[in-house]
Scaffold this motif. Sequence first.
Motif, PDB file in Angstrom:
ATOM      1  N   ARG A  42      -0.141 -34.139  92.868  1.00 21.50           N
ATOM      2  CA  ARG A  42       0.564 -33.967  91.537  1.00 21.50           C
ATOM      3  C   ARG A  42       0.046 -34.679  90.552  1.00 21.50           C
ATOM      4  O   ARG A  42      -0.364 -35.919  90.349  1.00 21.50           O
ATOM      5  CB  ARG A  42       2.121 -34.615  91.796  1.00 21.50           C
ATOM      6  N   LEU A  44       0.768 -35.140  86.307  1.00 18.73           N
ATOM      7  CA  LEU A  44       1.328 -35.064  85.195  1.00 18.73           C
ATOM      8  C   LEU A  44       0.787 -34.843  83.916  1.00 18.73           C
ATOM      9  O   LEU A  44      -0.118 -35.832  83.553  1.00 18.73           O
ATOM     10  CB  LEU A  44       2.566 -36.259  85.123  1.00 18.73           C
ATOM     11  N   GLN A  80       2.962 -30.825  86.395  1.00 18.98           N
ATOM     12  CA  GLN A  80       4.286 -30.956  85.547  1.00 18.98           C
ATOM     13  C   GLN A  80       3.906 -30.826  84.026  1.00 18.98           C
ATOM     14  O   GLN A  80       3.107 -31.938  83.711  1.00 18.98           O
ATOM     15  CB  GLN A  80       5.147 -31.966  86.044  1.00 18.98           C
ATOM     16  N   TRP A  95       7.640 -28.587  88.876  1.00 17.95           N
ATOM     17  CA  TRP A  95       6.107 -28.609  89.289  1.00 17.95           C
ATOM     18  C   TRP A  95       5.505 -27.332  89.496  1.00 17.95           C
ATOM     19  O   TRP A  95       6.100 -26.556  90.318  1.00 17.95           O
ATOM     20  CB  TRP A  95       6.080 -29.542  90.610  1.00 17.95           C
ATOM     21  N   ALA A 125       7.529 -40.603  84.032  1.00 16.57           N
ATOM     22  CA  ALA A 125       6.536 -40.767  85.081  1.00 16.57           C
ATOM     23  C   ALA A 125       6.844 -41.519  86.342  1.00 16.57           C
ATOM     24  O   ALA A 125       6.666 -41.106  87.349  1.00 16.57           O
ATOM     25  CB  ALA A 125       5.267 -41.145  84.314  1.00 16.57           C
ATOM     26  N   GLU A 128       9.517 -39.991  88.444  1.00 16.38           N
ATOM     27  CA  GLU A 128       8.692 -38.794  89.078  1.00 16.38           C
ATOM     28  C   GLU A 128       8.056 -39.544  90.657  1.00 16.38           C
ATOM     29  O   GLU A 128       8.230 -39.022  91.526  1.00 16.38           O
ATOM     30  CB  GLU A 128       7.774 -38.244  88.374  1.00 16.38           C
ATOM     31  N   ALA A 129       7.189 -40.473  89.929  1.00 19.89           N
ATOM     32  CA  ALA A 129       6.448 -41.316  91.197  1.00 19.89           C
ATOM     33  C   ALA A 129       7.334 -42.062  92.005  1.00 19.89           C
ATOM     34  O   ALA A 129       6.881 -42.205  93.396  1.00 19.89           O
ATOM     35  CB  ALA A 129       5.802 -42.475  90.438  1.00 19.89           C
ATOM     36  N   VAL A 134       2.368 -39.759  92.083  1.00 17.95           N
ATOM     37  CA  VAL A 134       1.712 -38.777  91.320  1.00 17.95           C
ATOM     38  C   VAL A 134       0.451 -39.473  91.194  1.00 17.95           C
ATOM     39  O   VAL A 134      -0.003 -40.509  91.074  1.00 17.95           O
ATOM     40  CB  VAL A 134       2.575 -38.894  89.714  1.00 17.95           C
ATOM     41  N   LEU A 163      -0.582 -45.201  89.761  1.00 21.87           N
ATOM     42  CA  LEU A 163      -0.544 -44.151  88.918  1.00 21.87           C
ATOM     43  C   LEU A 163      -1.291 -44.248  87.506  1.00 21.87           C
ATOM     44  O   LEU A 163      -0.870 -45.069  86.663  1.00 21.87           O
ATOM     45  CB  LEU A 163       0.869 -43.685  88.411  1.00 21.87           C
TER      46      LEU A 163
END
Length: 196
Positions: A42, A44, A80, A95, A125, A128-129, A134, A163
């Motif tokens: 993934r 971002l 994303q 996504w 972020a 999401e992580a 991510v 990340l």
Amino acid sequence: MAGKDPRLPQQTTTRASTQSVDQFLARVDESPLPARTGPAQRLLFAIDATASRQPTWDLATTLHAALFEEVERLGNITVQLAYFRGLAEFVASPWLTTPAELKQRMLGVTCQGGQTQIVRLLRHALKEAATRPVRALVFIGDSFEESEPQLLELAGQLALRNLPLLMFQEGRDARAMRAFSAAAALTGGAHVPFDP
């Protein structure tokens, strides 16, 4: 007179920025992507869509489209698209897996006056992580109008999640340069200034 904080880069040069990007890409090359049948990585991808970026927006849109096509070539990556603009608008797409979807969403974004929301982006972020890793956060922007300590605290939290921030800075705003460079360094990412 207070001394300079040794943790914060005092000046970013194009050569140093290029080296940090090269070093980051070398680390990525050493980390194999899973097979196309395995779980997707993934990415971002976030953009500042405030009015200050309007003069170069058409060029940026073209470059973003090229990036999305590279994503498809690499395969097994979901992206994303996130952006902020206006008084408090922050949008994050689902996504996505195809350049067509990404391009369509990108073409729907226009610039509007407002202040940066990079702190909000980093909080997003982290959220999401927390659900699934991510691989990186790529950000393109030109200014920073928020709290630098807040930004660096969140960058530290991103670092704990492995990340990295890849901060691409349009123009030479000194405050943005200092904040972007410091945040990227904390996460093991890279800060690259650019112009048209």
